[in-house]
Structures are given as C-alpha cells and as structure tokens.
Design an enzyme around this catalytic site. Structure first.
Site, PDB file in Angstrom:
ATOM      1  N   HIS A 230     -51.410  92.674  38.666  1.00 54.92           N
ATOM      2  CA  HIS A 230     -52.658  91.956  38.383  1.00 54.92           C
ATOM      3  C   HIS A 230     -53.270  91.505  39.702  1.00 54.92           C
ATOM      4  CE1 HIS A 230     -49.736  88.730  38.992  1.00 54.92           C
ATOM      5  NE2 HIS A 230     -50.763  87.949  39.308  1.00 54.92           N
ATOM      6  N   ASP A 232     -55.447  88.021  41.197  1.00 54.15           N
ATOM      7  CA  ASP A 232     -55.726  86.635  40.814  1.00 54.15           C
ATOM      8  C   ASP A 232     -57.240  86.440  40.758  1.00 54.15           C
ATOM      9  OD1 ASP A 232     -52.990  86.224  40.836  1.00 54.15           O
ATOM     10  OD2 ASP A 232     -52.960  85.340  42.847  1.00 54.15           O
ATOM     11  N   HIS A 287     -50.930  92.738  42.813  1.00 51.94           N
ATOM     12  CA  HIS A 287     -49.540  92.367  43.095  1.00 51.94           C
ATOM     13  C   HIS A 287     -48.749  92.235  41.800  1.00 51.94           C
ATOM     14  CE1 HIS A 287     -51.897  88.672  42.658  1.00 51.94           C
ATOM     15  NE2 HIS A 287     -50.797  88.047  42.278  1.00 51.94           N
ATOM     16  N   ARG A 297     -34.977  83.447  40.108  1.00 51.18           N
ATOM     17  CA  ARG A 297     -36.041  83.191  41.082  1.00 51.18           C
ATOM     18  C   ARG A 297     -37.109  82.275  40.477  1.00 51.18           C
ATOM     19  NH1 ARG A 297     -40.926  86.110  42.233  1.00 51.18           N
ATOM     20  NH2 ARG A 297     -41.564  85.829  44.406  1.00 51.18           N
TER      21      ARG A 297
HETATM   22  O1  LIG Z   1     -43.847  85.034  41.480  1.00 51.19           O
HETATM   23  C1  LIG Z   1     -44.517  85.738  42.222  1.00 51.19           C
HETATM   24  O2  LIG Z   1     -44.069  86.200  43.269  1.00 51.19           O
HETATM   25  C2  LIG Z   1     -45.935  86.109  41.859  1.00 51.19           C
HETATM   26  C3  LIG Z   1     -46.651  85.082  41.030  1.00 51.19           C
HETATM   27  C4  LIG Z   1     -48.061  85.457  40.725  1.00 51.19           C
HETATM   28  O3  LIG Z   1     -48.549  86.469  41.135  1.00 51.19           O
HETATM   29  C5  LIG Z   1     -48.912  84.576  39.885  1.00 51.19           C
HETATM   30  O4  LIG Z   1     -48.430  83.537  39.391  1.00 51.19           O
HETATM   31  O5  LIG Z   1     -50.106  84.925  39.710  1.00 51.19           O
HETATM   32 FE   LIG Z   2     -50.722  86.474  40.892  1.00 52.49          FE
END
Ligand SMILES: O=C(O)CCC(=O)C(=O)O
Ligand SMILES: [Fe+2]
Length: 352
Positions: A230, A232, A287, A297
């Site tokens: 996605h 942001d 990403h 994690r």
């Molecule tokens: O946890 C991650 O590394 C990515 C999180 C992410 O892309 C988001 O919360 O939009």
């Molecule tokens: Fe993100």
C-alpha cells in the site's frame, strides 16, 4: 493480487484479528497463494555502493536537504537519525504498545474499531481490499487515547496515555521539520507556499493518526502477509519499526527492498499528499510488512496530514511548461474517500 479491487462486503468476523496465541498452523483465511502473495523476494539490489538503502540521513548535517530531496525522488523513503527524539521514549512507546497487544483478546475486543472508523483495535484498515487476511493486528489513536485506555486498563491507564501523547507530540514536531526540509529542498519556503497548511486562528488543525501495529510470530511466514502492499495517504509518515526486520519498500527495477532497522532511527515515508503537493516530483512509496517465525514485531506509524478541509494541490512554483500540472486540487477528507474506493489507484483517479 489486483490493487484496484473494490472492498468486499464486510462481515463482523472480518473486522477482528485472529486470536494469534491459539493458532499453531496458518489458517486458509491467512494463507496467501502465489497469485495473492507478491512472489518477488527482497531484492539483491538493497546494497548500493556498500550503503544500505533507502538512505540513512543525519538531519543535523548541513547537506541533509539534498539527501532528503534525492531520497524522496528516488525511493520515496529514507531513515532519519539525529532527530532529537530521546531513545528512552522509543523504548517506552514500544513497551506500551507490546503491553496493549499482549492483553487477552476479549479485553482488546472492548475497544474494537468500527468498520469505517480510525481509532481502536482491529485488522489493518486496508484489509477489505485483499482476498486474504493479514497476519497482524492494529490499534489506531487520534488525539488522546484515554477513552479506550480506560476500558483496556480500568485502574492503570495513565502511563500508556502519557507515553502515547508524548510520542505523538515528538512525531508531530519532527514531521513539521521534515515537511519543511522537503519543501526547502524543492526551493520553496514554508511561509510562502504552505499557507493552506498553516494553523488557523492560533489553533493547530493538522490531522494526525498514530497507528500501533503488531505482527505476532507466524507459523508459516512465507505464505503469510503482515501488511499488504500500500501507499500511505498522508503527507509524510514516521515509522518506528523497532529492531526487527519486516518493512520492505518497492522500487522500480529493484523490486522489494528490505529496510534494515537502524537503532534509534525513524523511517520516513513520502505519502500520497506529498506526491500531489510536489506535483509528482516526490514518490509516494509502495511498501509492505512481512512476518517471521521467531520474533513478535511491533511498529508504530505516525501519519501526518493537513487539516481535513484544507485543499491540497501541486505547488504553483513547481508547475511550468516542462512540468505540467499533474493533479487536481483535493481536500484530504475527500481524498480519503477516494482512497476507500480506489485504494492503490487513488492518485491516478485525481490525475489530470
Ligand atoms: O510495520 C511496518 O513496518 C509498516 C507499517 C505501515 O506501513 C503502516 O502502518 O502503514
Ligand atoms: Fe504504511
């Protein structure tokens, strides 16, 4: 996976994450097949001239502006160090996030995020766009988390709220600085060019969301997805990915590139709104997060945006005969609606 897919009808089950502690094999609902799981592995191109990429930028250095511009053009992402946020606060924030996610499922359900809401506990908000569920759970915060925190810990929520509010304040200050650096790197001055974005009548109306993400240990990580690809919607996002690998960014020609955790660094993602404001010069980075077999994690993402009703459009100074206007003006709240329908093709749908 078809990124243009429309959300499917949600059932209640679709809104709530698995009880991960009680699952020993990957359920079919979470098993991404080769058609739904992007098959390309993290690229060997992650090393460029011996440096891990996307770049790690010391924002205290005089040459940082150029590095920021270059990273935003080439990657749409970079990591920042020397940002002034105390390391102790990184640890406290991660500790409090882990404390929340380790609560029993029934307790977390008390603060379930409503289907179209932003705050509370639940699945990733992008879940409806994908045919399989993700191996993650999240908790969204806008402003004070006190209402939800009181339900999670009736006697003992003060520290959680204090730490999250402190983290939000630090992230907001840093986002202002980084957005300022991005604009300066394009030859713009904040005062002249960002009037739409300035606080009105002394009150700050910028809209920010803090998203805590949890990726439990996964029995079959190669067939699971932590957070699907996605971009942001924000202007910029600041991500603390703790010390565990998982974030990957997509780069044309290189494929998926792992963003190696650097102690005390924050990942900066260029968001969709910054791509609009920069008239396409800066790339909103695609990403995703992958999961693993041995470590739980946790990450925290701070999405920084303008006031809901501010009109966002490409900065005039960046438009000329060689660089035609690429996007129509859009308010953030309108853009979020477009994103809810068109998801990863939202930017295309406002392109002129
Ligand atoms: O946890 C991650 O590394 C990515 C999180 C992410 O892309 C988001 O919360 O939009
Ligand atoms: Fe993100």
């Amino acid at each position: 996976m078809n990124p243009n897919m429309k959300p499917k009808t949600q059932t209640f089950n679709h809104l709530l994450p698995l009880d991960f502690d009680n699952v020993t094999t990957l359920p079919n609902s979470h098993a991404w097949s080769t058609t739904t799981l992007p098959s390309d592995n993290p690229s060997d191109h992650a090393i460029d001239d011996g440096e891990p990429l996307p770049p790690v930028i010391d924002i205290g250095e005089p040459g940082a502006y150029n590095l920021v511009r270059h990273a935003c053009e080439k990657w749409g992402a970079f990591q920042v160090i020397n940002h002034g946020v105390p390391l102790s606060l990184f640890h406290e924030t991660e500790f409090q996030a882990r404390r929340l996610f380790s609560l029993p499922t029934e307790r977390k359900m008390l603060v379930a995020r409503p289907p179209s809401g932003t705050t509370g506990y639940g699945l990733a908000r992008i879940s409806p766009f994908f045919p399989k569920l993700m191996w993650s759970e999240g908790f969204g915060i806008m402003g004070s988390p006190v209402e939800h925190a009181r339900q999670l810990w009736p006697q003992d929520h003060a520290k959680f709220c204090e730490v999250m509010e402190q983290w939000q304040a630090e992230m907001k200050t840093l986002c202002e600085k980084i957005v300022g650096m991005m604009l300066s790197s394009l030859g713009l001055t904040h005062e002249e060019d960002m009037k739409w974005f300035e606080p009105k009548s002394g009150c700050d109306r910028t809209q920010c969301v803090l998203q805590l993400n949890s990726y439990p240990v996964c029995p079959d990580p190669d067939r699971a997805m932590g957070l699907a690809p996605h971009t942001d919607s924000s202007l910029v996002t600041l991500l603390n990915q703790s010390n565990i690998n998982g974030l990957q960014v997509h780069k044309d020609g290189a494929g998926w590139v792992a963003v190696e955790p650097v102690k005390g660094a924050l990942v900066v993602n260029v968001g969709d709104l910054m791509q609009i404001v920069s008239n396409g010069k800066f790339k909103s980075v695609l990403h995703r997060a992958v999961v693993n077999k041995s470590c739980h994690r946790v990450s925290t993402a701070f999405f920084y945006g303008p006031p809901w009703d501010a009109e966002v459009s490409p900065l005039r100074k960046l438009v000329d005969s060689d660089h035609p206007l690429l996007y129509r003006p859009v308010k953030w709240k309108e853009y979020l609606q477009i994103k809810k329908n068109d998801f990863n093709s939202a930017l295309e749908s406002i392109r002129l």
